[in-house]
Design an enzyme around this catalytic site. Structure first.
Site, mmCIF file in Angstrom:
data_model
loop_
_atom_site.group_PDB
_atom_site.id
_atom_site.type_symbol
_atom_site.label_atom_id
_atom_site.label_comp_id
_atom_site.label_asym_id
_atom_site.label_seq_id
_atom_site.Cartn_x
_atom_site.Cartn_y
_atom_site.Cartn_z
ATOM 1 N N ASN A 1 1.091 -1.140 0.062
ATOM 2 C CA ASN A 1 0.108 -0.004 -0.188
ATOM 3 C C ASN A 1 0.741 1.145 -0.003
ATOM 4 O OD1 ASN A 1 -1.859 1.798 0.396
ATOM 5 N ND2 ASN A 1 -2.472 1.306 2.545
ATOM 6 N N TRP A 2 1.201 1.888 -1.334
ATOM 7 C CA TRP A 2 1.956 2.999 -1.252
ATOM 8 C C TRP A 2 1.339 4.278 -0.431
ATOM 9 C CZ3 TRP A 2 4.198 2.850 -7.146
ATOM 10 C CH2 TRP A 2 4.974 1.771 -7.295
ATOM 11 N N LYS A 3 0.287 4.338 -0.503
ATOM 12 C CA LYS A 3 -0.502 5.497 -0.015
ATOM 13 C C LYS A 3 0.075 6.576 -0.739
ATOM 14 C CE LYS A 3 -0.469 3.452 4.615
ATOM 15 N NZ LYS A 3 -0.364 3.449 6.141
ATOM 16 N N HIS B 1 -10.009 1.654 4.410
ATOM 17 C CA HIS B 1 -8.791 1.499 5.119
ATOM 18 C C HIS B 1 -8.981 2.673 6.302
ATOM 19 C CE1 HIS B 1 -4.574 2.648 6.370
ATOM 20 N NE2 HIS B 1 -4.499 1.468 5.640
ATOM 21 N N GLU C 1 -7.167 5.068 7.551
ATOM 22 C CA GLU C 1 -7.102 6.474 6.890
ATOM 23 C C GLU C 1 -8.171 7.045 6.229
ATOM 24 O OE1 GLU C 1 -3.154 5.868 5.299
ATOM 25 O OE2 GLU C 1 -2.479 5.198 7.130
ATOM 26 N N GLU D 1 -6.053 -4.592 10.382
ATOM 27 C CA GLU D 1 -5.029 -3.776 10.553
ATOM 28 C C GLU D 1 -5.408 -2.930 12.141
ATOM 29 O OE1 GLU D 1 -2.940 -2.623 6.858
ATOM 30 O OE2 GLU D 1 -4.588 -1.267 6.907
ATOM 31 N N GLY E 1 1.958 2.479 10.752
ATOM 32 C CA GLY E 1 2.854 3.553 10.759
ATOM 33 C C GLY E 1 3.544 3.901 11.993
ATOM 34 N N SER F 1 2.692 -1.881 10.388
ATOM 35 C CA SER F 1 4.252 -2.020 10.822
ATOM 36 C C SER F 1 4.860 -3.402 10.265
ATOM 37 C CB SER F 1 4.658 -1.518 12.174
ATOM 38 O OG SER F 1 4.192 -0.289 12.345
ATOM 39 N N GLY G 1 2.347 -0.908 4.453
ATOM 40 C CA GLY G 1 2.690 0.494 3.885
ATOM 41 C C GLY G 1 4.325 0.912 3.842
ATOM 42 N N GLY G 2 4.830 1.452 4.929
ATOM 43 C CA GLY G 2 6.037 1.789 4.904
ATOM 44 C C GLY G 2 7.140 1.171 4.118
HETATM 45 P P1 PGA Z 1 2.460 0.355 7.818
HETATM 46 O O1 PGA Z 1 0.792 0.657 6.851
HETATM 47 O O2 PGA Z 1 2.885 -0.916 7.087
HETATM 48 O O3 PGA Z 1 3.124 1.628 7.274
HETATM 49 O O4 PGA Z 1 1.902 0.418 9.330
HETATM 50 C C1 PGA Z 1 -0.059 -0.460 6.768
HETATM 51 C C2 PGA Z 1 -1.170 0.131 6.314
HETATM 52 O O5 PGA Z 1 -1.828 1.297 6.702
HETATM 53 O O6 PGA Z 1 -1.782 -0.648 5.165
#
Ligand code: PGA
Length: 253
Positions: free
Chosen positions: A9-11, A97, A99, A169, A175, A215, A236-237
């Site tokens: 997930n590049w966001k 998601h 966010e 999640e 994050g 994470s 994500g990251g």
């Molecule tokens: P993260 O994000 O790996 O940076 O914690 C995961 C996500 O929000 O899908």
């Protein structure tokens, strides 16, 4: 074996050129996925066509949307519909998601509409659920996620829910560098599978992939994915660094 998935997930990160290079670097590792394994790149909308053509000759690699609108079409300036994603031959889309829920006030019923549109357009939704820290501290996370599934997924038929990917999640782990322990992940994943079994059947519950997100890193993916009910990760990251995501793909069961 149940489908195992490494989903990036590049966001809202990376320029087009950086994204293209990241994909090139990851694909250069030439990881041959087994029949039951998939790698999915959820990229910003303007990069979908590029991503799809990058992975087009690679077995079990896919491009995904990070979101879609909950209405079919119409006067929603700046939004992207599920039908548009389908017309780009996109097979997956993240919905719900945390966010989106937090910053764009998405509710369980809006997410249910997105799920319906995705399934109606041959797109598998990657449905995100998970609790915030106060819910975890009050030890009511099981009820909280059960309600999310009830309000966004449990109107589906058994045949439909087989095409859904669930991503658990915990918001406190996204994050933050704070990963759920393998025990916490396994416990929640087993809980999710058990409520799907009650609603549908054990056979259906055993078919739905449940990813862990929050994470996931190159150095913890293997341990998390080794849990019997954890079928990969939504990352994500660590998906923004080629070497890290390559290691995460290699950690799939
Ligand atoms: P993260 O994000 O790996 O940076 O914690 C995961 C996500 O929000 O899908």
């Amino acid at each position: 074996m149940r489908t195992q998935i490494a989903a990036a997930n590049w966001k809202m990160n990376l320029t087009f050129q950086q994204g293209e290079k990241l994909l090139d670097d990851i694909l250069a590792a030439k990881i041959k996925l087994k029949d039951h394994q998939k790698t999915i790149f959820a990229v910003p909308y303007p990069y979908l066509t590029m991503t799809r053509s990058e992975v087009t000759d690679e077995k079990n690699y896919y491009a995904a949307g990070q979101n879609c609108h909950h209405k079919r079409s119409g006067a929603f300036t700046g939004e992207v519909s599920v039908e548009m994603l389908h017309s780009l031959k996109i097979n997956y889309c993240i919905v719900g998601h945390s966010e989106r829920r937090e910053h764009f006030a998405e509710t369980n019923s809006m997410v249910a509409e997105k799920v319906n549109l995705c399934l109606g357009n041959f797109i598998s939704p990657i449905f995100c659920c998970g609790e915030a820290l106060p819910v975890r501290e009050a030890e009511t996370q099981n009820e909280f996620v059960a309600q999310q599934l009830k309000e966004s997924l449990f109107h589906l038929t058994a045949d439909q829910i087989r095409n859904v990917v669930i991503a658990y999640e915990p918001i406190w782990a996204i994050g933050t560098g704070k990963t759920a322990t393998t025990e916490q992940a396994q416990e929640m994943h087993a809980h999710l599978r058990s409520i799907i079994a009650v609603q549908y059947s054990v056979a259906v519950a055993n078919q739905v992939p449940i990813l862990y997100g929050g994470s996931v890193k190159a150095n913890n993916a293997r341990e998390l994915f080794s849990c019997p009910d954890v079928d990969g990760g939504l990352v994500g990251g660590a998906s923004l660094v080629a070497a890290d995501f390559i290691e995460i793909i290699r950690s799939l069961k």
